[in-house]
Design a protein around this motif. Structure first.
Motif, PDB file in Angstrom:
ATOM      1  N   PHE A  63       0.799  -1.221   0.000  1.00 62.63           N
ATOM      2  CA  PHE A  63       0.000   0.000   0.000  1.00 62.63           C
ATOM      3  C   PHE A  63       0.839   1.283   0.000  1.00 62.63           C
ATOM      4  O   PHE A  63       0.287   2.371  -0.174  1.00 62.63           O
ATOM      5  N   ARG A  73      -8.711   5.447  -2.281  1.00 62.39           N
ATOM      6  CA  ARG A  73      -9.083   4.030  -2.359  1.00 62.39           C
ATOM      7  C   ARG A  73      -8.021   3.158  -1.695  1.00 62.39           C
ATOM      8  O   ARG A  73      -8.346   2.176  -1.040  1.00 62.39           O
ATOM      9  N   THR A  74      -6.767   3.508  -1.843  1.00 61.34           N
ATOM     10  CA  THR A  74      -5.693   2.767  -1.186  1.00 61.34           C
ATOM     11  C   THR A  74      -5.842   2.848   0.322  1.00 61.34           C
ATOM     12  O   THR A  74      -5.654   1.855   1.027  1.00 61.34           O
ATOM     13  N   ALA A  76      -8.586   3.222   1.961  1.00 62.14           N
ATOM     14  CA  ALA A  76      -9.730   2.392   2.351  1.00 62.14           C
ATOM     15  C   ALA A  76      -9.336   0.918   2.418  1.00 62.14           C
ATOM     16  O   ALA A  76      -9.695   0.204   3.364  1.00 62.14           O
ATOM     17  N   TRP A  77      -8.591   0.451   1.437  1.00 58.67           N
ATOM     18  CA  TRP A  77      -8.158  -0.952   1.441  1.00 58.67           C
ATOM     19  C   TRP A  77      -7.157  -1.228   2.558  1.00 58.67           C
ATOM     20  O   TRP A  77      -7.118  -2.331   3.111  1.00 58.67           O
ATOM     21  N   CYS A  79      -7.321  -0.101   5.460  1.00 66.11           N
ATOM     22  CA  CYS A  79      -8.121  -0.346   6.666  1.00 66.11           C
ATOM     23  C   CYS A  79      -8.447  -1.824   6.828  1.00 66.11           C
ATOM     24  O   CYS A  79      -8.426  -2.352   7.944  1.00 66.11           O
ATOM     25  N   PHE A  80      -8.760  -2.499   5.728  1.00 64.43           N
ATOM     26  CA  PHE A  80      -9.073  -3.922   5.810  1.00 64.43           C
ATOM     27  C   PHE A  80      -7.848  -4.731   6.242  1.00 64.43           C
ATOM     28  O   PHE A  80      -7.960  -5.657   7.048  1.00 64.43           O
ATOM     29  N   VAL A  81      -6.699  -4.402   5.713  1.00 63.87           N
ATOM     30  CA  VAL A  81      -5.476  -5.131   6.055  1.00 63.87           C
ATOM     31  C   VAL A  81      -5.075  -4.860   7.501  1.00 63.87           C
ATOM     32  O   VAL A  81      -4.544  -5.738   8.188  1.00 63.87           O
TER      33      VAL A  81
END
Length: 133
Positions: A63, A73-74, A76-77, A79-81
């Protein structure tokens, strides 16, 4: 989903700046605490630092280009990781003798999650022009 109400540009820029610095600070702090956990506490016999460290860091380092480019968008992703690292921190917290580093990892991850989520939201607003003068 309801669109966010437009913010004044000055307020939006201030929120972006704070969340950006919190995201970067906690991102690099998480990388550092992962390294510290390996260095401070001995690895199991036969384990290699040059194998374990990339396994821990690679999901975060993927990231880095998007974070540096300020891509919402990066963020946001990311956050999942972060949730995986939070679970690791909580699990490490209950291991006798590792409570401090586990709590610190969980805390840093919560800050990273919150800051990246809010940065992604506010940066998206900025890019859409959802602000007022």
């Amino acid at each position: 989903m309801k669109a966010a109400a437009p913010l004044p540009l000055k307020e939006l820029n201030q929120k972006l700046l704070i969340s950006r610095w919190l995201t970067l600070g906690s991102y690099f702090a998480l990388l550092a605490i992962l390294l510290a956990g390996i260095v401070i506490y001995p690895l199991p016999e036969g384990a290699r630092l040059w194998i374990i460290l990339p396994v821990l860091w690679l999901p975060l380092l993927v990231f880095l280009p998007g974070i540096l480019k300020r891509n919402p968008r990066t963020h946001a992703w990311l956050c999942f990781v972060c949730l995986v690292y939070f679970m690791q921190g909580v699990t490490t917290f209950i291991v006798p003798g590792k409570a401090g580093i586990g709590a610190l990892q969980a805390l840093i991850t919560v800050v990273l999650f919150s800051a990246a989520m809010m940065y992604g939201r506010w940066r998206g607003m900025e890019l859409r022009g959802a602000w007022t003068n």
